[in-house]
Design a protein around this motif. Structure first.
Motif, PDB file in Angstrom:
ATOM      1  N   SER A 105       7.399   7.552  -6.984  1.00 54.03           N
ATOM      2  CA  SER A 105       6.718   7.294  -8.242  1.00 54.03           C
ATOM      3  C   SER A 105       5.310   6.775  -7.964  1.00 54.03           C
ATOM      4  CB  SER A 105       7.525   6.303  -9.082  1.00 54.03           C
ATOM      5  OG  SER A 105       7.597   5.040  -8.427  1.00 54.03           O
ATOM      6  N   TYR A 106       4.725   6.133  -8.951  1.00 54.54           N
ATOM      7  CA  TYR A 106       3.340   5.674  -8.815  1.00 54.54           C
ATOM      8  C   TYR A 106       3.215   4.594  -7.742  1.00 54.54           C
ATOM      9  CZ  TYR A 106      -1.353   4.297 -10.393  1.00 54.54           C
ATOM     10  OH  TYR A 106      -2.701   4.037 -10.468  1.00 54.54           O
ATOM     11  N   TRP A 107       4.131   3.623  -7.757  1.00 49.93           N
ATOM     12  CA  TRP A 107       4.065   2.522  -6.796  1.00 49.93           C
ATOM     13  C   TRP A 107       5.191   2.557  -5.773  1.00 49.93           C
ATOM     14  CZ3 TRP A 107      -0.246   0.254  -6.061  1.00 49.93           C
ATOM     15  CH2 TRP A 107      -1.103  -0.138  -7.099  1.00 49.93           C
ATOM     16  N   ALA A 108       6.277   3.223  -6.066  1.00 49.01           N
ATOM     17  CA  ALA A 108       7.465   3.175  -5.208  1.00 49.01           C
ATOM     18  C   ALA A 108       7.596   4.456  -4.406  1.00 49.01           C
ATOM     19  CB  ALA A 108       8.715   2.955  -6.055  1.00 49.01           C
ATOM     20  N   GLY A 109       7.580   4.320  -3.080  1.00 44.96           N
ATOM     21  CA  GLY A 109       7.653   5.484  -2.212  1.00 44.96           C
ATOM     22  C   GLY A 109       6.280   6.076  -1.953  1.00 44.96           C
ATOM     23  N   ILE A 162       0.866  -1.189   0.000  1.00 42.19           N
ATOM     24  CA  ILE A 162       0.000   0.000   0.000  1.00 42.19           C
ATOM     25  C   ILE A 162       0.894   1.228   0.000  1.00 42.19           C
ATOM     26  CG2 ILE A 162      -1.734   1.301   1.323  1.00 42.19           C
ATOM     27  CD1 ILE A 162      -2.377  -1.576   2.605  1.00 42.19           C
ATOM     28  N   ASN A 163       0.560   2.214  -0.828  1.00 43.14           N
ATOM     29  CA  ASN A 163       1.335   3.456  -0.802  1.00 43.14           C
ATOM     30  C   ASN A 163       0.482   4.631  -1.267  1.00 43.14           C
ATOM     31  OD1 ASN A 163       1.468   2.719  -3.678  1.00 43.14           O
ATOM     32  ND2 ASN A 163       3.033   4.315  -3.843  1.00 43.14           N
ATOM     33  N   HIS A 164       1.025   5.810  -1.073  1.00 44.16           N
ATOM     34  CA  HIS A 164       0.425   7.060  -1.538  1.00 44.16           C
ATOM     35  C   HIS A 164       1.240   7.526  -2.732  1.00 44.16           C
ATOM     36  CE1 HIS A 164      -0.388  11.620  -0.751  1.00 44.16           C
ATOM     37  NE2 HIS A 164      -1.145  11.140  -1.721  1.00 44.16           N
ATOM     38  N   PRO A 165       0.723   7.414  -3.961  1.00 46.10           N
ATOM     39  CA  PRO A 165       1.556   7.682  -5.147  1.00 46.10           C
ATOM     40  C   PRO A 165       2.067   9.117  -5.190  1.00 46.10           C
ATOM     41  CG  PRO A 165      -0.766   7.454  -5.748  1.00 46.10           C
ATOM     42  CD  PRO A 165      -0.658   7.042  -4.320  1.00 46.10           C
ATOM     43  N   GLY A 166       3.296   9.235  -5.652  1.00 45.33           N
ATOM     44  CA  GLY A 166       3.886  10.558  -5.824  1.00 45.33           C
ATOM     45  C   GLY A 166       3.823  11.054  -7.243  1.00 45.33           C
ATOM     46  N   ASP A 167       3.333  10.222  -8.157  1.00 45.07           N
ATOM     47  CA  ASP A 167       3.331  10.554  -9.576  1.00 45.07           C
ATOM     48  C   ASP A 167       2.225   9.732 -10.226  1.00 45.07           C
ATOM     49  OD1 ASP A 167       3.923  11.200 -12.184  1.00 45.07           O
ATOM     50  OD2 ASP A 167       5.920  10.301 -12.204  1.00 45.07           O
ATOM     51  N   MET A 168       1.521  10.307 -11.176  1.00 45.37           N
ATOM     52  CA  MET A 168       0.451   9.585 -11.868  1.00 45.37           C
ATOM     53  C   MET A 168       0.943   8.854 -13.113  1.00 45.37           C
ATOM     54  SD  MET A 168      -2.357   9.537 -10.260  1.00 45.37           S
ATOM     55  CE  MET A 168      -3.402   8.916 -11.578  1.00 45.37           C
ATOM     56  N   LYS A 169       2.195   9.020 -13.468  1.00 43.52           N
ATOM     57  CA  LYS A 169       2.724   8.347 -14.655  1.00 43.52           C
ATOM     58  C   LYS A 169       3.194   6.955 -14.260  1.00 43.52           C
ATOM     59  CE  LYS A 169       5.393  10.599 -17.511  1.00 43.52           C
ATOM     60  NZ  LYS A 169       6.601  11.248 -18.086  1.00 43.52           N
ATOM     61  N   THR A 223      -4.903   6.900  -1.840  1.00 36.62           N
ATOM     62  CA  THR A 223      -3.920   5.860  -1.575  1.00 36.62           C
ATOM     63  C   THR A 223      -4.419   4.593  -2.259  1.00 36.62           C
ATOM     64  OG1 THR A 223      -4.980   5.309   0.525  1.00 36.62           O
ATOM     65  CG2 THR A 223      -3.176   6.888   0.588  1.00 36.62           C
ATOM     66  N   HIS A 224      -3.542   3.640  -2.470  1.00 39.00           N
ATOM     67  CA  HIS A 224      -3.968   2.448  -3.205  1.00 39.00           C
ATOM     68  C   HIS A 224      -3.168   1.226  -2.775  1.00 39.00           C
ATOM     69  CE1 HIS A 224      -0.969   3.426  -6.760  1.00 39.00           C
ATOM     70  NE2 HIS A 224      -0.408   3.544  -5.576  1.00 39.00           N
ATOM     71  N   ILE A 225      -3.754   0.073  -3.065  1.00 38.87           N
ATOM     72  CA  ILE A 225      -3.113  -1.199  -2.767  1.00 38.87           C
ATOM     73  C   ILE A 225      -2.804  -1.927  -4.057  1.00 38.87           C
ATOM     74  CG2 ILE A 225      -5.360  -2.366  -2.483  1.00 38.87           C
ATOM     75  CD1 ILE A 225      -3.982  -4.205  -0.414  1.00 38.87           C
ATOM     76  N   PHE A 226      -1.608  -2.509  -4.112  1.00 38.97           N
ATOM     77  CA  PHE A 226      -1.264  -3.440  -5.181  1.00 38.97           C
ATOM     78  C   PHE A 226      -1.622  -4.823  -4.672  1.00 38.97           C
ATOM     79  CE2 PHE A 226       1.310  -6.367  -7.588  1.00 38.97           C
ATOM     80  CZ  PHE A 226       1.292  -5.834  -8.871  1.00 38.97           C
ATOM     81  N   ALA A 227      -2.586  -5.457  -5.321  1.00 37.35           N
ATOM     82  CA  ALA A 227      -3.077  -6.770  -4.911  1.00 37.35           C
ATOM     83  C   ALA A 227      -3.240  -7.625  -6.161  1.00 37.35           C
ATOM     84  CB  ALA A 227      -4.404  -6.636  -4.163  1.00 37.35           C
ATOM     85  N   PRO A 228      -2.324  -8.545  -6.429  1.00 30.55           N
ATOM     86  CA  PRO A 228      -2.288  -9.256  -7.722  1.00 30.55           C
ATOM     87  C   PRO A 228      -3.343 -10.355  -7.814  1.00 30.55           C
ATOM     88  CG  PRO A 228      -0.536 -10.047  -6.308  1.00 30.55           C
ATOM     89  CD  PRO A 228      -1.198  -8.924  -5.568  1.00 30.55           C
ATOM     90  N   ARG A 259      -3.708  16.173   4.413  1.00 28.55           N
ATOM     91  CA  ARG A 259      -4.472  17.412   4.395  1.00 28.55           C
ATOM     92  C   ARG A 259      -3.581  18.648   4.373  1.00 28.55           C
ATOM     93  NH1 ARG A 259      -8.394  16.286   9.420  1.00 28.55           N
ATOM     94  NH2 ARG A 259      -6.447  15.292  10.122  1.00 28.55           N
ATOM     95  N   ALA A 260      -2.363  18.533   4.877  1.00 26.80           N
ATOM     96  CA  ALA A 260      -1.440  19.678   4.885  1.00 26.80           C
ATOM     97  C   ALA A 260      -0.844  19.942   3.506  1.00 26.80           C
ATOM     98  CB  ALA A 260      -0.320  19.428   5.898  1.00 26.80           C
ATOM     99  N   PHE A 261      -1.075  19.049   2.557  1.00 28.80           N
ATOM    100  CA  PHE A 261      -0.476  19.182   1.229  1.00 28.80           C
ATOM    101  C   PHE A 261      -1.568  19.023   0.171  1.00 28.80           C
ATOM    102  CE2 PHE A 261       2.642  17.232   4.089  1.00 28.80           C
ATOM    103  CZ  PHE A 261       3.676  18.168   4.029  1.00 28.80           C
ATOM    104  N   PRO A 262      -2.372  20.037  -0.045  1.00 26.63           N
ATOM    105  CA  PRO A 262      -3.506  19.905  -0.984  1.00 26.63           C
ATOM    106  C   PRO A 262      -3.082  19.641  -2.420  1.00 26.63           C
ATOM    107  CG  PRO A 262      -3.210  22.194  -0.300  1.00 26.63           C
ATOM    108  CD  PRO A 262      -2.317  21.381   0.570  1.00 26.63           C
ATOM    109  N   GLU A 263      -1.822  19.863  -2.745  1.00 21.84           N
ATOM    110  CA  GLU A 263      -1.374  19.707  -4.125  1.00 21.84           C
ATOM    111  C   GLU A 263      -1.067  18.256  -4.487  1.00 21.84           C
ATOM    112  OE1 GLU A 263       2.422  20.250  -1.694  1.00 21.84           O
ATOM    113  OE2 GLU A 263       0.336  20.963  -1.663  1.00 21.84           O
ATOM    114  N   VAL A 264      -0.998  17.355  -3.499  1.00 26.97           N
ATOM    115  CA  VAL A 264      -0.584  15.994  -3.807  1.00 26.97           C
ATOM    116  C   VAL A 264      -1.767  15.173  -4.324  1.00 26.97           C
ATOM    117  CG1 VAL A 264       1.261  16.068  -2.090  1.00 26.97           C
ATOM    118  CG2 VAL A 264      -0.988  15.144  -1.450  1.00 26.97           C
ATOM    119  N   ILE A 265      -1.476  14.003  -4.848  1.00 26.91           N
ATOM    120  CA  ILE A 265      -2.504  13.093  -5.364  1.00 26.91           C
ATOM    121  C   ILE A 265      -3.440  12.700  -4.223  1.00 26.91           C
ATOM    122  CG2 ILE A 265      -2.841  10.774  -6.332  1.00 26.91           C
ATOM    123  CD1 ILE A 265      -0.103  11.260  -7.785  1.00 26.91           C
TER     124      ILE A 265
END
Length: 842
Positions: free
Chosen positions: A667-671, A652-659, A701-706, A692-698
């Motif tokens: 990146s999307y899945w890493a970090g 589970i992570n909070h993506p830093g990039d939509m690409k 959050t999401h889970i990678f579940a294969p 909430r302190a960073f309104p500019e971020v994505i």
């Protein structure tokens, strides 16, 4: 150029992310060589280090002060930039040498009436923007990887308004290079690109490319196929770019080696399209590959890049004796593998395939002479081979070239240089110090041309520096804990030092740390996959399963399936007399009916608190209390890996990039864009995200579940359950899970939207429950809840009521659960026994 344009509506909060793109201009831009202050304090952190301006950036600032950006004549824009889900216009990448990269982009802003518009402009790099021929924005911050934001208002006339953008940045290894234009004020606006195409057809091309995805995320000896989530009204001819791929010297890039195909691969997507065969992965090298899809119409080019993972059959390393595995690995390296200097060292050690060794050495000398970033990794095996074999096996001129490279290298900041070699992270610091120490040992009376110092001076200086490095790691552990990308680099330096050091104490310190790292690797490895929470991670490790360099090392060290080609350190291990501690094998494979519980710290001042619960079938690993609530980098906080399938991994992570497969960190899945609050109690992991302190971020959050590699899989509102083999995984989310229905990760990704979210992950064995249904009911009965107001997630454990509060941390039955023990030495308990240092295991 025709006046025909293709338009897309733009509303408040949306960005201009479709542009006509001119060819990039690149210039090697080193500046003037000079020494730099030695500001390394041996208190290592993960993330951006403020190094101050390097010579290349000093030269750039001098250039900025005297130049004026003039729009060149004859600009053409043959390529179309399509941002897709990413609002940024992003060219982030990695360059080994200082390279000034300039791009021009153009679009139009159509307004139904004359009005004043307001945009927020953000950039990493420098950006100049012209509106209808007049410059309206000039951001010349040029601070490496640090964004600049400015709000700008300008008047637009009714009809089309031409926007021209100059984007430039100096690429110093990993470089964030992008700009973002987000509409704040304005109405009835459309963004357009001037194309010699029918508007409907241009949009059909965009939708088609955006809808392409491989039919699987992982391939195992099978046909790689492409499917389309969108079928265009007009047929679209798509070609796979088989001639463009990253260099094999790319050790830090998000993607490993790309495809090298000797034939054209193309397909047409139309209303009858279902699937297209790309190529058979049988026999291809295992790893992550880049797939770039192109649509060319007349002189206009559209493109989109995806990544996927290939799993070729491994070599068996199931021989019982380590000596047998070492010899088998060395023999196989002569046949296959990447052109790394360690492979040449293996050839020399066996006195075989010396032509290969000579070719690899000559390839390695160029990046060393040019001082590419990561040249410190490349020079270590050359020093080893010179020390062991100089004057034999190869022509004298080859040995003389190696000698000159060693004597001319830049070994530290205080020596003159105009390169972008990275001297600040713990793995690079080690490698530079080992190289300097051993080079000085080789040539004690020689004067080194770059520094002017004698070899003896280099050796003495490096000896003290290495002592500082080891003292830091002994006190703090490794900031890049458990990293599948960077433990191999640590091994690269440590094995080279252990085998070649003249000083017995130095060699022993290296051996002792190798032991400890192997214990941590064994703890977090299950069925050949090195997984777990990590201090630095890339998508190329998360999505590669066993096909990592650390996986290769583990296979040779412990036995198992080995994927050749990622064997730089495996070669050094195989050439040494090293044997991992006996305790490592006991921690690698848990016996039936038992489980392991491990806790220890890594990183500066115990800031990474690592917990592992591991049974025969599944492991759950987390890092707690790591810089909660700040913007993130490459830290991987919670990880589940099962033994039933190499790719049965959950995180589970909070993506830093939509690409997807982008080059950003995070990146999307890493970090993570913003670090969560994390805790673990035995076989339960807890995460609370609050951005909430960073309104500019994505805003999810999401889970990678294969799902596609699981034997059973259930998603029901805010619960997700899976069984792979005898491993059971249960996940509670604070809101209903939203499945990704289209795109590359359909069937692998579920999202929770909003600025706050909480997750609970539970793992178990089938032996504890009769079925997945039984496990589901038991998980639901634990009464998991999330209170957004107090930022608290609660659940019932067999030991009592557990709560994780975002501010206060973890409690059990109301009592604070402080992390213990605070030691860098892994403490391990069998079943529910008492934690004890691994060194005390019987």
């Amino acid at each position: 150029m025709t006046n025909r344009r293709t338009y897309w509506s733009i509303d408040k909060g949306e960005s201009l992310n479709r542009w006509g793109l001119a060819a990039a201009k690149e210039q090697y831009f080193p500046g003037t060589a000079r020494p730099m202050p030695d500001a390394v304090d041996y208190r290592f952190i993960n993330g951006w280090v403020d190094t101050g301006d390097l010579p290349c950036r000093e030269a750039l600032r001098e250039l900025l002060a005297r130049r004026d950006i003039v729009v060149p004549d004859g600009l053409v824009f043959p390529e179309v930039y399509l941002g897709g889900d990413d609002p940024r216009v992003d060219f982030s990448t990695f360059r080994f040498r200082p390279t000034l990269v300039t791009r021009w982009l153009r679009c139009s802003l159509f307004s139904a009436q004359a009005q004043t518009t307001t945009f927020t402009v953000e950039t990493c790099g420098g950006v100049h923007i012209w509106l209808n021929g007049s410059k309206v924005v000039q951001l010349d911050h040029y601070q490496r990887n640090e964004p600049t934001v400015q709000q700008v208002s300008f008047d637009v006339s009714a009809g089309d308004n031409d926007i021209l953008v100059f984007l430039e940045d100096l690429h110093e290894r990993d470089t964030s290079c992008y700009f973002l234009m987000t509409l704040v004020k304005g109405s009835d606006l459309k963004a357009g690109i001037e194309l010699d195409l029918d508007e409907q057809y241009a949009k059909e091309i965009e939708r088609t490319l955006d809808g392409l995805r491989t039919d699987k995320v992982f391939y195992h000896e099978e046909m790689v196929r492409i499917v389309a989530d969108y079928l265009p009204q007009v047929p679209v001819r798509v070609r796979l770019d088989t001639g463009s791929h990253p260099s094999e010297t790319v050790t830090m890039n998000v993607l490993l080696d790309g495809m090298k195909m000797d034939r054209d691969i193309a397909f047409t997507v139309d209303q009858q399209f279902s699937v297209a065969d790309l190529f058979d992965s049988t026999g291809l090298k295992a790893g992550c590959v880049s797939l770039r899809f192109i649509v060319e119409v007349d002189k206009t080019c559209f493109s989109r890049t995806l990544g996927t993972t290939l799993l070729s059959p491994p070599q068996s390393m199931h021989m019982p004796e380590l000596a047998q595995r070492k010899q088998a690995a060395l023999q196989h390296m002569l046949v296959t593998g990447k052109d790394e200097p360690a492979r040449a060292l293996a050839a020399l050690a066996q006195n075989q395939n010396l032509e290969l060794a000579e070719r690899i050495i000559k390839q390695a000398l160029k990046p060393i002479h040019e001082r590419h970033d990561c040249a410190d990794f490349w020079i270590l095996p050359l020093i080893w081979m010179y020390r062991s074999y100089a004057g034999t096996l190869l022509a004298d001129e080859v040995w003389e070239q190696i000698r000159e490279a060693i004597l001319g290298f830049r070994y530290w900041l205080d020596e003159p240089g105009d390169d972008v070699m990275w001297f600040w992270s713990e793995n690079h610091v080690l490698c530079f110090h080992v190289a300097q120490y051993l080079a000085g040992s080789l040539f004690p009376d020689e004067k080194f041309s770059n520094s002017g110092k004698t070899g003896q001076e280099h050796k003495q200086q490096a000896f003290l520096r290495l002592q500082r490095w080891f003292d830091s790691v002994d006190s703090h552990g490794l900031a890049e804990w458990n990293s599948a990308a960077y433990y191999p680099i640590d091994f690269l330096g440590l094995f080279t030092l252990m085998v070649n050091a003249d000083d017995a104490e130095m060699s022993q310190r290296a051996r002792g740390l190798i032991d400890q790292i192997f214990i941590m690797v064994a703890l977090h490895t299950i069925n050949g996959v090195c997984a777990g929470s990590q201090g630095r991670v890339y998508e190329k490790e998360l999505l590669a399963g066993p096909v990592t360099e650390l996986g290769s090392i583990a296979a040779v060290a412990f036995g198992g399936d080995w994927y050749p080609g990622y064997d730089r350190v495996s070669a050094l291990l195989a050439l040494s007399d090293y044997e991992p501690p006996k305790a490592a094998r006991e921690l690698l494979q848990v016996r039936p009916g038992q489980h392991i519980y491990a806790k220890y710290t890594q990183g500066l001042d115990h800031n990474a608190k690592v917990t592992l619960w591991k049974s025969p079938s599944v492991q759950l690993s987390t890092v707690s209390d790591y810089k909660t609530g700040i913007k993130g980098h490459q830290q991987h906080f919670l990880d589940v890996q099962t033994n039933a399938h190499a790719m049965a991994r959950f995180w589970i992570n909070h993506p830093g990039d939509m690409k997807v497969w982008g080059g950003s960190r995070p990146s999307y899945w890493a970090g993570n864009a913003v670090h969560p609050r994390v805790a673990q109690y035995k076989n339960m992991g807890f995460m609370i995200f609050d951005h909430r302190a960073f309104p500019e971020v994505i805003n999810f959050t999401h889970i990678f579940a294969p799902k596609l590699v699981c034997d059973e899989f259930v998603v029901d509102h805010n619960w997700l359950f899976a069984r792979t083999g005898s491993a059971l995984i249960g996940v509670f989310a604070s809101a209903e899970l939203q499945a990704l229905e289209h795109g590359l990760y359909a069937g692998y990704e579920w999202r929770v939207h909003g600025p706050q979210s909480a997750w609970v992950v539970m793992v178990a064995e089938i032996g504890e429950y009769e079925s997945l249904v039984d496990f589901q009911q038991a998980c639901r009965n634990r009464g998991a809840t999330f209170d957004a107001q107090s930022n608290t997630v609660s659940i019932q454990h067999d030991d009592g009521a557990i709560q994780l509060n975002y501010q206060q941390g973890l409690t059990l039955n109301g009592e604070q659960q402080a992390f213990a023990p605070l030691t860098v030495v892994p403490n391990v308990a069998l079943n529910d026994g008492e934690l004890q240092p691994w060194t005390q295991m019987n």
